[in-house]
Scaffold this motif. Structure first.
Motif, PDB file in Angstrom:
ATOM      1  N   MET A 209       0.540  -0.930   0.169  1.00  0.00           N
ATOM      2  CA  MET A 209      -0.156   0.032  -0.117  1.00  0.00           C
ATOM      3  C   MET A 209       0.868   0.789   0.100  1.00  0.00           C
ATOM      4  N   ALA A 210       1.588   1.119   0.525  1.00  0.00           N
ATOM      5  CA  ALA A 210       2.695   2.123   0.629  1.00  0.00           C
ATOM      6  C   ALA A 210       3.916   2.870  -0.310  1.00  0.00           C
ATOM      7  N   GLU A 211       3.662   1.539  -1.312  1.00  0.00           N
ATOM      8  CA  GLU A 211       4.368   1.802  -3.110  1.00  0.00           C
ATOM      9  C   GLU A 211       3.404   2.293  -3.476  1.00  0.00           C
ATOM     10  N   ILE A 212       1.924   1.840  -3.351  1.00  0.00           N
ATOM     11  CA  ILE A 212       1.080   1.986  -4.667  1.00  0.00           C
ATOM     12  C   ILE A 212       1.018   3.397  -4.400  1.00  0.00           C
ATOM     13  N   ALA A 213       0.893   4.281  -3.611  1.00  0.00           N
ATOM     14  CA  ALA A 213       0.639   5.818  -2.024  1.00  0.00           C
ATOM     15  C   ALA A 213       1.832   6.897  -3.475  1.00  0.00           C
ATOM     16  N   ALA A 214       3.041   6.090  -2.628  1.00  0.00           N
ATOM     17  CA  ALA A 214       3.883   7.311  -3.387  1.00  0.00           C
ATOM     18  C   ALA A 214       3.720   7.230  -4.972  1.00  0.00           C
ATOM     19  N   ALA A 215       3.236   6.138  -5.467  1.00  0.00           N
ATOM     20  CA  ALA A 215       3.790   5.978  -7.199  1.00  0.00           C
ATOM     21  C   ALA A 215       1.935   6.789  -6.975  1.00  0.00           C
ATOM     22  N   ALA A 216       1.395   6.604  -6.382  1.00  0.00           N
ATOM     23  CA  ALA A 216      -0.041   7.859  -6.997  1.00  0.00           C
ATOM     24  C   ALA A 216       0.618   8.992  -6.866  1.00  0.00           C
ATOM     25  N   LYS A 217       1.155   9.361  -5.674  1.00  0.00           N
ATOM     26  CA  LYS A 217       2.039  10.513  -5.193  1.00  0.00           C
ATOM     27  C   LYS A 217       0.768  11.485  -4.751  1.00  0.00           C
ATOM     28  N   VAL A 218       0.865  10.527  -4.024  1.00  0.00           N
ATOM     29  CA  VAL A 218      -0.304  10.659  -2.216  1.00  0.00           C
ATOM     30  C   VAL A 218      -0.107   9.950  -1.020  1.00  0.00           C
ATOM     31  N   GLY A 219      -0.309  10.598   0.253  1.00  0.00           N
ATOM     32  CA  GLY A 219      -0.271  10.326   1.133  1.00  0.00           C
ATOM     33  C   GLY A 219      -0.830   8.907   1.186  1.00  0.00           C
ATOM     34  N   ARG A 220      -0.023   7.929   2.887  1.00  0.00           N
ATOM     35  CA  ARG A 220      -1.230   6.422   2.477  1.00  0.00           C
ATOM     36  C   ARG A 220      -2.197   6.480   3.509  1.00  0.00           C
ATOM     37  N   SER A 221      -2.428   7.508   3.982  1.00  0.00           N
ATOM     38  CA  SER A 221      -3.868   8.748   4.515  1.00  0.00           C
ATOM     39  C   SER A 221      -4.559   8.357   3.813  1.00  0.00           C
ATOM     40  N   THR A 222      -4.242   9.151   2.915  1.00  0.00           N
ATOM     41  CA  THR A 222      -5.447   9.428   1.328  1.00  0.00           C
ATOM     42  C   THR A 222      -5.880   8.275   0.655  1.00  0.00           C
ATOM     43  N   LEU A 223      -5.006   6.899   0.725  1.00  0.00           N
ATOM     44  CA  LEU A 223      -5.022   6.253   0.141  1.00  0.00           C
ATOM     45  C   LEU A 223      -5.830   5.376   0.680  1.00  0.00           C
ATOM     46  N   TYR A 224      -5.599   5.255   1.914  1.00  0.00           N
ATOM     47  CA  TYR A 224      -6.627   4.382   2.929  1.00  0.00           C
ATOM     48  C   TYR A 224      -7.635   4.654   3.295  1.00  0.00           C
ATOM     49  N   ARG A 225      -7.786   6.123   2.754  1.00  0.00           N
ATOM     50  CA  ARG A 225      -9.498   6.813   2.758  1.00  0.00           C
ATOM     51  C   ARG A 225     -10.224   6.458   1.906  1.00  0.00           C
TER      52      ARG A 225
ATOM     53  N   GLN B  14     -13.406  -2.053 -12.076  1.00  0.00           N
ATOM     54  CA  GLN B  14     -13.099  -1.531 -12.705  1.00  0.00           C
ATOM     55  C   GLN B  14     -13.052  -2.291 -14.011  1.00  0.00           C
ATOM     56  N   LEU B  15     -11.583  -2.500 -14.162  1.00  0.00           N
ATOM     57  CA  LEU B  15     -11.001  -4.180 -14.969  1.00  0.00           C
ATOM     58  C   LEU B  15     -12.217  -4.242 -16.275  1.00  0.00           C
ATOM     59  N   GLU B  16     -12.781  -4.724 -15.171  1.00  0.00           N
ATOM     60  CA  GLU B  16     -14.403  -5.445 -15.455  1.00  0.00           C
ATOM     61  C   GLU B  16     -15.141  -4.772 -16.563  1.00  0.00           C
ATOM     62  N   ASP B  17     -15.366  -3.311 -15.558  1.00  0.00           N
ATOM     63  CA  ASP B  17     -16.634  -1.965 -16.464  1.00  0.00           C
ATOM     64  C   ASP B  17     -15.927  -2.343 -18.069  1.00  0.00           C
TER      65      ASP B  17
ATOM     66  N   PHE C  78      -9.625   3.174   0.326  1.00  0.00           N
ATOM     67  CA  PHE C  78      -9.525   1.897   0.179  1.00  0.00           C
ATOM     68  C   PHE C  78      -8.909   1.655   1.497  1.00  0.00           C
ATOM     69  N   PRO C  79      -9.998   0.975   2.279  1.00  0.00           N
ATOM     70  CA  PRO C  79      -9.422   0.680   3.825  1.00  0.00           C
ATOM     71  C   PRO C  79      -8.192  -0.626   3.737  1.00  0.00           C
ATOM     72  N   THR C  80      -8.406  -1.599   2.923  1.00  0.00           N
ATOM     73  CA  THR C  80      -7.812  -2.612   2.962  1.00  0.00           C
ATOM     74  C   THR C  80      -6.475  -2.703   1.380  1.00  0.00           C
ATOM     75  N   ARG C  81      -6.132  -3.367   1.610  1.00  0.00           N
ATOM     76  CA  ARG C  81      -5.381  -4.056   0.194  1.00  0.00           C
ATOM     77  C   ARG C  81      -6.679  -5.034  -0.505  1.00  0.00           C
ATOM     78  N   GLN C  82      -7.530  -6.071   0.244  1.00  0.00           N
ATOM     79  CA  GLN C  82      -9.032  -5.840  -0.377  1.00  0.00           C
ATOM     80  C   GLN C  82      -9.378  -5.267  -1.651  1.00  0.00           C
ATOM     81  N   ALA C  83     -10.677  -4.385   0.086  1.00  0.00           N
ATOM     82  CA  ALA C  83     -10.418  -3.476  -1.132  1.00  0.00           C
ATOM     83  C   ALA C  83     -10.092  -2.765  -2.079  1.00  0.00           C
ATOM     84  N   LEU C  84      -8.860  -2.389  -2.319  1.00  0.00           N
ATOM     85  CA  LEU C  84      -8.097  -2.232  -3.109  1.00  0.00           C
ATOM     86  C   LEU C  84      -8.527  -2.952  -5.008  1.00  0.00           C
TER      87      LEU C  84
END
Length: 206
Positions: free
Chosen positions: A1-17, A32-35, A19-25
């Motif tokens: 999750m930390a690596e994803i937040a860094a790649a998206a250039k947002v803080g981890r707290s923003t990512l967790y708001r 999204q892929l199905e749509d 997507f609370p868990t890795r499973q939710a993400l």
């Protein structure tokens, strides 16, 4: 999750708001892929992965000069993330650290609603009556602020002749923040109809 937040250039707290868990993400990405596959079956997977339901803070206007419009922001950003988005856009435009402050319910303090934790959580004795700042008192308040935050500059959030908050930055902003502050004030006022984030920050009790 930390690596994803860094790649998206947002803080981890923003990512967790979002997507609370890795499973939710993972579930959101699967949906999204199905749509996307139903709509555009010929696209490469790497192209589809770049589209998420909302823009991350700092994403709006990233490729060109900012033309911030209230209705556009509310279409792109969940109401409870408006303050984060406003600070991210201000930081992108100014090129320096930025924090957003609003007045608490009795007018005794400015409360940091969003922005770097390098800024104080609260600032005492703003020139306020209730949850609004008295514009005539801003010059002397700015002078007092510079004693606590050297090289601090501020942009008031004007809304229908009222000042409902301040954008503070330390250092000389690359671009003026007046337009972002004006649009941000209106966005916060509209978002306030859909989230308790702003009013809960103003309250001193739960």
């Amino acid at each position: 999750m930390a690596e994803i937040a860094a790649a998206a250039k947002v803080g981890r707290s923003t990512l967790y708001r979002h997507f609370p868990t890795r499973q939710a993400l993972a579930a959101a990405l699967d949906d999204q892929l199905e749509d996307s596959s139903r709509e555009r079956p010929s696209e490469e997977p790497s192209d589809r992965l770049t589209t998420l339901p909302y823009q991350a803070p700092g994403r709006l206007g990233r490729d060109r000069p900012l033309a911030l419009e209230v209705t556009h922001v509310l279409d792109e950003v969940p109401p409870h993330l408006i303050a984060d988005q406003l600070v991210a856009e201000a930081r992108r435009a100014a090129g320096v650290a930025v924090a957003l402050y609003i007045v608490d319910i009795d007018g005794s303090q400015l409360v940091r609603l969003a922005g770097s934790e390098d800024f104080p959580e609260r600032l005492d004795a703003p020139p306020a009556l209730g949850p609004e700042i008295v514009p005539e008192g801003l010059p002397s308040f700015y002078d007092a602020l510079k004693g606590r935050l050297p090289r601090c500059t501020a942009a008031p959030l004007w809304l229908r002749g009222r000042v409902i908050g301040l954008l503070l930055c330390v250092g000389s902003p690359v671009a003026a923040l007046d337009d972002i502050a004006k649009q941000g004030a209106a966005a916060l006022e509209l978002a306030n109809d859909y989230t308790d984030l702003i009013e809960s920050a103003r309250r001193s009790r739960a």
